[in-house]
Design a protein around this motif. Structure first.
Motif, PDB file in Angstrom:
ATOM      1  N   GLU A 570     123.134  51.865  12.508  1.00  0.00           N
ATOM      2  CA  GLU A 570     122.932  52.419  13.846  1.00  0.00           C
ATOM      3  C   GLU A 570     121.621  53.197  13.918  1.00  0.00           C
ATOM      4  N   ASN A 571     121.365  53.988  12.840  1.00  0.00           N
ATOM      5  CA  ASN A 571     120.102  54.734  12.821  1.00  0.00           C
ATOM      6  C   ASN A 571     118.891  53.800  12.773  1.00  0.00           C
ATOM      7  N   CYS A 572     118.998  52.704  12.015  1.00  0.00           N
ATOM      8  CA  CYS A 572     117.892  51.732  11.972  1.00  0.00           C
ATOM      9  C   CYS A 572     117.678  51.099  13.350  1.00  0.00           C
ATOM     10  N   ASN A 573     118.781  50.769  14.039  1.00  0.00           N
ATOM     11  CA  ASN A 573     118.635  50.210  15.393  1.00  0.00           C
ATOM     12  C   ASN A 573     117.965  51.206  16.335  1.00  0.00           C
ATOM     13  N   ILE A 576     114.298  51.309  15.468  1.00  0.00           N
ATOM     14  CA  ILE A 576     113.589  50.134  16.009  1.00  0.00           C
ATOM     15  C   ILE A 576     113.396  50.275  17.527  1.00  0.00           C
ATOM     16  N   GLN A 577     114.484  50.755  18.196  1.00  0.00           N
ATOM     17  CA  GLN A 577     114.368  50.947  19.646  1.00  0.00           C
ATOM     18  C   GLN A 577     113.326  52.011  19.985  1.00  0.00           C
ATOM     19  N   THR A 582     108.145  53.446  21.960  1.00  0.00           N
ATOM     20  CA  THR A 582     106.826  54.061  21.726  1.00  0.00           C
ATOM     21  C   THR A 582     105.707  53.092  22.093  1.00  0.00           C
ATOM     22  N   GLY A 583     105.850  51.808  21.714  1.00  0.00           N
ATOM     23  CA  GLY A 583     104.848  50.807  22.071  1.00  0.00           C
ATOM     24  C   GLY A 583     104.732  50.633  23.585  1.00  0.00           C
ATOM     25  N   THR A 584     105.934  50.635  24.243  1.00  0.00           N
ATOM     26  CA  THR A 584     105.913  50.506  25.708  1.00  0.00           C
ATOM     27  C   THR A 584     105.201  51.689  26.355  1.00  0.00           C
ATOM     28  N   ILE A 585     105.507  52.900  25.805  1.00  0.00           N
ATOM     29  CA  ILE A 585     104.866  54.106  26.356  1.00  0.00           C
ATOM     30  C   ILE A 585     103.367  54.075  26.115  1.00  0.00           C
ATOM     31  N   LEU A 586     102.971  53.608  24.927  1.00  0.00           N
ATOM     32  CA  LEU A 586     101.542  53.517  24.653  1.00  0.00           C
ATOM     33  C   LEU A 586     100.853  52.546  25.612  1.00  0.00           C
ATOM     34  N   ARG A 587     101.506  51.402  25.900  1.00  0.00           N
ATOM     35  CA  ARG A 587     100.932  50.462  26.863  1.00  0.00           C
ATOM     36  C   ARG A 587     100.844  51.087  28.243  1.00  0.00           C
ATOM     37  N   GLU A 588     101.896  51.808  28.632  1.00  0.00           N
ATOM     38  CA  GLU A 588     101.851  52.475  29.931  1.00  0.00           C
ATOM     39  C   GLU A 588     100.749  53.526  29.972  1.00  0.00           C
TER      40      GLU A 588
END
Length: 632
Positions: A570-573, A576-577, A582-588
């Motif tokens: 669960e912690n790994c999921n 990953i999420q 973070t990638g989505t926020i960086l793109r935004e």
């Protein structure tokens, strides 16, 4: 964008916008001037009504911005545009608008095909270049001019002034038909006549005079070609015969006009109160003869009466010269009496002239009637004379009637035999003559058909020659114009530089495409690897979960391990999420930064400040107008 801006700036310099280095430095006034100049090149009728600068008033500025926006939409601009595009502009909107206008500008080939081609265009451009060069020379007062340039700086006559110049082509060949006259003309042109450049009074009118002379000769040649093709060919004459026939007709018309001018005036023209001296002078001028004093003419009753009256008047005038002993009142009374008597004489003369004119008309009518009755009477008399001659010959033959009858019968029989013989001979000759006539008529008709066919072919050939000549002239003029434009083009810029620049731009685009393709392929590989790892992790967790779950039913420590395993998964999921978020926020963040840069490029804050200032200016204008209305 730098390459695009360079292309735009180069195109704007071609339409007259100077001193620009970058699209970012465009002010509202410069944007309006650039757009208006481009519209004038694209559509002159639409652009000539637009101003190239903004007016001082804010309301007028808004109206100019709206008219510019409407003009851009009229020529096909589909983007969003309004007065704010010109008054509160931003770089992307201005760049897109200028790119559209530069693309709509006519190319050099289109301009050369649309503009009128020919020597006149080249001449006008050369004149414009000469005027520009002369305007660039500073003016000097007459005292400061050099002595060697005084002659060229003297005030010249009006531009285009012409004078009659004598060229060798002035003498037409049909006039100088005789060899002696041609030789005399050549001697005159060779020995006495000055050169063409020395004939005009002013040197500046030489070119205009020669052009006028050549234009007249060219128009005369064209008129002769048109007349010969339309009328001369149909007459089936040679050009010399056609010219001579035309000259004879012209001479006959001139002779008729001269005869009609030399005829005496009608009787009605003599009815006015005019003197015979004026009338005789007028007739002498028309007839071109010697004065009446040197010609012995037969006087009429009217002329004698006039002469006698004028002699009496002259005698009365000489006798009526006042003496020094007479008083002024007697002189005035005497002059009044003379004036009354002269008026009565004038009235009497006018009545006499009217009576004579009426008598002349009556006599002319009577003469015409007599001639009309005299002509048929002469015809009847001639017919009666012929009948009388026949009867006289018959009466002369009556004393020896028997012999005469025998002779007459013999003559009739001989005449009959001769007629029969002639008829037989005529029949012998008639058949071949008729055949020959039919053959000649057939040949003549064939020749007429052949001549009409050849005439039509000649006309078509003339038309084709004219069309080919016009096309050749047009192509020659286009060639000369293109050569002149090529010579006037700047020589410092070479075509290879532009070609090298274009090739560099193309190579840069290719490199960018390759880099984009490489990035896309790397992204696909990473996504594939991520998917593989995710699948492997899910499969590993499923196998581990199944094995640990089996052992967890038997052992308590394994049960705790199962819980830790579930918590780890669960912690790994969640990790990953979190990474994905973070990638989505960086793109935004990057998108927002780009939007911030775009907004900073749009000068939103500066435009808002300008809008507030303009709003304040409009309020002040409105308040000033309201104050004027209240005062009015």
């Amino acid at each position: 964008m730098e390459e695009v801006d360079k292309i735009l700036i180069h195109a704007l310099k071609q339409v007259g916008i100077e001193e620009i280095d970058s699209i970012k430095l465009f002010s509202s006034e410069l944007i309006v001037e650039a757009v208006v100049r481009c519209i004038r090149v694209i559509d002159p009728g639409l652009g000539n009504a637009l101003p190239t600068s903004l007016p001082p008033g804010m309301s007028a500025r808004f109206r100019v911005g709206m008219s510019l926006a409407q003009s851009c939409q009229d020529i096909g601009y589909k983007g969003e545009i309004g007065y704010q595009t010109f008054l509160y502009s931003n770089e992307p909107e201005i760049r897109s608008l200028l790119m559209f206008l530069v693309e709509k500008l006519p190319r050099e080939s289109a301009q050369s095909s649309d503009q009128p081609t020919g020597k006149s265009v080249v001449l006008q451009r050369a004149i414009a270049a000469a005027i520009k060069a002369q305007l660039a020379v500073p003016w000097l007062p007459s005292n400061c001019r050099l002595p060697m340039h005084c002659e060229t700086q003297v005030r010249s006559p009006a531009p285009g002034a012409t004078c009659r110049s004598i060229l060798e082509q002035d003498t037409e060949p049909q006039i100088c038909k005789k060899v002696c006259l041609i030789s005399e003309v050549k001697d005159f042109q060779w020995d006495i006549l000055p050169p063409v450049t020395a004939q005009p009074a002013h040197h500046a009118s030489v070119v205009a005079s020669i052009l006028e002379q050549h234009t007249a000769e060219l128009s005369a040649a064209q008129e002769w070609d048109i007349e010969w093709n339309s009328q001369g060919l149909l007459s089936r004459l040679t050009p010399q015969e056609y010219r001579s026939r035309k000259l004879n007709r012209l001479r006959k018309r001139i002779e008729e006009q001269l005869r009609s001018a030399a005829l005496p005036f009608p009787e009605s023209a003599l009815g006015g109160p005019c003197s015979t001296s004026d009338l005789s002078e007028l007739l002498q001028n028309f007839r071109g003869s010697a004065p009446s004093d040197h010609v012995l003419t037969k006087g009429t009753h009217f002329t004698h009466t006039q002469k006698f009256t004028f002699a009496q008047e002259a005698a009365a005038v000489t006798s009526s010269i006042p003496t020094g002993h007479q008083s002024e009142t007697d002189i005035q009374l005497h002059q009044q009496e003379e004036l009354t008597s002269l008026q009565q004489q004038l009235q009497q003369l006018c009545s006499d002239v009217d009576q004579l004119a009426a008598d002349m008309k009556h006599m002319s009518v009577t003469n015409t009637q007599v001639k009309q009755t005299h002509t048929p009477q002469e015809q009847r008399n001639s017919e009666k004379e012929e009948k009388m001659q026949v009867k006289k010959k018959t009466i002369d033959l009556l004393p020896d009637s028997d012999n005469n009858l025998l002779k007459l019968q013999a003559l009739v029989e001989a005449s009959a035999k001769r007629v029969v013989n002639l008829a037989s001979q005529w029949e012998k000759h008639r058949a071949p003559l008729i055949d020959e006539l039919r053959r000649l008529k057939e040949i003549c008709s064939n020749q007429d058909l052949e001549s009409s066919r050849k005439l039509s072919e000649i006309k078509s050939l003339h038309d084709r020659i004219r069309v080919s000549t016009d096309e050749a002239k047009k192509k020659e003029e286009i060639y000369k114009q293109l050569v002149t434009e090529l010579e006037n083009l700047p020589q410092d810029v070479s075509r290879s530089a532009y070609t090298q620049r274009i090739l560099e731009i193309v190579s840069n685009i290719k490199k960018q495409k390759e880099e984009i393709t490489k990035i896309l392929s790397d992204t696909k590989e990473l996504q594939k690897e991520i998917n593989n790892l995710t699948g492997k992790l899910d499969r590993t967790f499923a196998v581990t979960d199944e094995l640990v779950f089996k052992d967890a039913k038997k052992d308590e420590s394994v049960r705790k391990s199962y819980k830790y395993l579930a918590a780890l998964h669960e912690n790994c999921n969640q990790l990953i999420q979190t990474i994905e978020d973070t990638g989505t926020i960086l793109r935004e963040i990057r998108d927002l930064e780009e939007q911030i840069e775009t907004e900073n490029g749009n000068k939103t804050v500066a435009n808002l400040e300008r809008i507030l200032d303009d709003y304040k200016a409009i309020r002040q204008e409105n308040s000033a107008l309201a104050a004027k209305v209240r005062e009015g």
